[in-house]
Design an enzyme around this catalytic site. Structure first.
Site, short mmCIF file in Angstrom:
data_model
loop_
_atom_site.label_atom_id
_atom_site.label_comp_id
_atom_site.label_asym_id
_atom_site.label_seq_id
_atom_site.Cartn_x
_atom_site.Cartn_y
_atom_site.Cartn_z
N VAL A 43 -42.30 -103.52 -67.54
CA VAL A 43 -43.33 -103.31 -68.57
C VAL A 43 -44.66 -103.02 -67.89
CG1 VAL A 43 -44.49 -104.34 -70.56
CG2 VAL A 43 -42.12 -104.97 -70.04
N ASP A 47 -42.60 -108.83 -67.09
CA ASP A 47 -42.16 -108.36 -65.78
C ASP A 47 -42.76 -106.97 -65.56
OD1 ASP A 47 -40.82 -107.39 -63.56
OD2 ASP A 47 -38.87 -108.21 -64.15
N HIS A 48 -43.67 -106.86 -64.58
CA HIS A 48 -44.39 -105.59 -64.39
C HIS A 48 -43.50 -104.50 -63.82
CE1 HIS A 48 -47.92 -103.42 -64.89
NE2 HIS A 48 -48.78 -104.10 -64.14
N ARG A 49 -42.29 -104.82 -63.37
CA ARG A 49 -41.35 -103.78 -62.96
C ARG A 49 -40.83 -103.04 -64.18
NH1 ARG A 49 -37.03 -107.40 -59.88
NH2 ARG A 49 -37.29 -108.47 -61.88
#
Length: 480
Positions: free
Chosen positions: A454, A450-452
């Site tokens: 990581v 999850d780019h939010r």
């Protein structure tokens, strides 16, 4: 003195076997009307959106009625079975317990109209009787209620409403229509209506004379063309052969249970968490050698030792070195929740669909303990006995697509988790080792996150640590 029937007949309602589940499908009944049951005896198996669960009855007595047939989907809180807790007393069943069997109820318009009335009567009966033990999952026991209610007194036989009277008349053959309504479930009736098929003309092949979807499709299939009538001297043409109903070009499977829940979860995850996937191809020859050594280790005797065990251990060590990756996104409070524990999810393919049970507090387990937990998790999943609790609270997941011969994939995050590691097939391939091309055991790892939560640096560092351990498993001794 007449015994209060509200005390004699107990209604066992569909419990919430998970957290907030609203319905469950009855997979199998283990009892039939007339069978004697005891407190805690498993009477049926149901499937929820989470898993298949066996339900125990909280009463001693004799089964009076099964309210639904196998395959029926029932709302939580609906009565599914009636138990006579005082058999032999000679009293008649209450009006609510005299409902028509599932197949008749479905087939009769009068019975369909009476469903709500019968359910309300059953609810009033349930409220009138003392509150005893409530149905719970197998293995958790039952708890005694701390309060009791005084039962209502009945001055006479239960009042029979016009609807229930109509049901009874139909059951006794009085006032029944000359042409009984064909037996078919609502979806089958809708299918027949859409295809313009009169159910009265369909030959049923289902149990108890119930018309199935296949019966409707068979009735809708074009009949073989008859040979034309021609004068005797002229040879009749060969008859035209119509396609057989068994050769249908499509099959429709209802989306329910585990598959329905999985589909909703994956769609929700894919369109709420911004996914990023990174890949790395590594030499795992040393890890494969360690697997063989561990199989011969007396401390691992009787345990399931395979590459997944060491991959799981490598992942746990990498999380310890990069704890920020073990988190979740709280949208409501706009907070990042850091997890100081690891509930390690293992994706498992089952006949009912994909499930992801997890090993609770996997970070605290030794290698033998982790092997034991993995073995139990896999065995339970294959038997279809995974509980809803085992699939809740996961933090990070591993999906082993390599068992299907697949090199790798781009896995979708399990909802509420920050990362998922896909492990590809381990194959013997040419690899540069110590300056020379040699055959080595090679695999590809894919990490979705999850780019939010990581960013690229953290995700890359974490994946690199997993890869480094699997290339040189001795790092487990220094990094763990």
């Amino acid at each position: 003195m007449t015994q209060d029937t509200s005390l004699r007949f107990r209604e066992f309602k569909m419990p919430d076997v998970g957290e907030g589940l609203t319905e469950a499908e009855i997979l199998k009944w283990y009892v039939q009307p007339g069978d004697t049951v005891t407190d805690g005896q498993v009477v049926c198996e149901v499937e929820t959106a989470k898993a298949a669960v066996e339900l125990p009855i909280p009463y001693d007595g004799v089964v009076h009625e099964l309210r639904f047939a196998e395959g029926a989907t029932v709302d939580v809180g609906t009565s599914i079975i009636t138990v006579d807790v005082a058999p032999g007393s000679g009293e008649a069943a209450p009006a609510a317990a005299a409902a028509v069997p599932a197949a008749q109820t479905e087939a009769s318009p009068v019975a369909e109209a009476a469903t709500e009335t019968a359910t309300e009567a059953a609810t009033e009966t349930e409220e009138a009787k003392p509150k005893g033990r409530q149905p719970v999952l197998v293995g958790y026991g039952v708890a005694e209620s701390s309060t009791k209610r005084r039962p209502r007194k009945q001055t006479g036989a239960p009042e029979q409403t016009p609807v229930t009277a109509a049901i009874q008349a139909e059951m006794n053959g009085h006032g029944a229509p000359t042409a009984p309504r064909p037996l078919a479930k609502p979806p089958v009736r809708k299918l027949a209506k859409d295809l313009g098929i009169d159910l009265a003309t369909v030959t049923p092949t289902g149990p108890d004379g119930i018309i199935t979807r296949e019966d409707v499709h068979a009735a809708a299939a074009p009949a073989p063309a008859a040979a034309p009538v021609v004068p005797e001297p002229v040879a009749a043409p060969e008859p035209v052969t119509a396609p057989l109903a068994s050769g249908a070009r499509e099959t429709r499977v209802p989306v329910k249970g585990v598959r329905k829940a999985t589909a909703a979860a994956m769609v929700g995850s894919a369109f709420s968490a911004p996914h990023v996937t990174e890949f790395v191809t590594i030499d795992v020859t040393r890890t494969m050698k360690l697997v063989e050594e561990l199989k011969a280790d007396k401390d691992m005797a009787g345990l399931r030792v395979n590459p997944l065990l060491l991959i799981a251990k490598a992942l746990l060590v990498a999380i310890k070195r990069n704890p920020e990756i073990n988190a979740s996104w709280d949208e409501a409070n706009q907070e990042i929740v850091q997890k100081h524990y690891v509930n390690l999810g293992i994706a498992a393919a089952t006949p009912r669909g994909l499930i992801v049970p997890n090993i609770k507090d996997a970070h605290d387990k030794t290698l033998p303990q982790l092997a034991e937990s993995l073995g139990e998790l896999v065995a339970t999943a294959r038997e279809g006995k995974t509980t809803p609790a085992a699939m809740q609270g996961g933090t990070v997941t591993i999906t082993n697509v390599g068992v299907f011969g697949v090199d790798t994939g781009t896995p979708i995050l399990n909802p509420g988790e920050s990362a998922i590691l896909a492990v590809g097939a381990i194959k013997l391939q040419p690899w540069v080792h110590k300056g020379k091309v040699k055959p080595r055991q090679v695999t590809t790892l894919a990490l979705s996150f999850d780019h939010r939560l990581v960013d690229g640096e953290l995700g890359s560092r974490f994946l690199a640590d997993v890869a480094a351990i699997l290339e040189n498993p001795k790092k487990l001794m220094t990094w763990a």
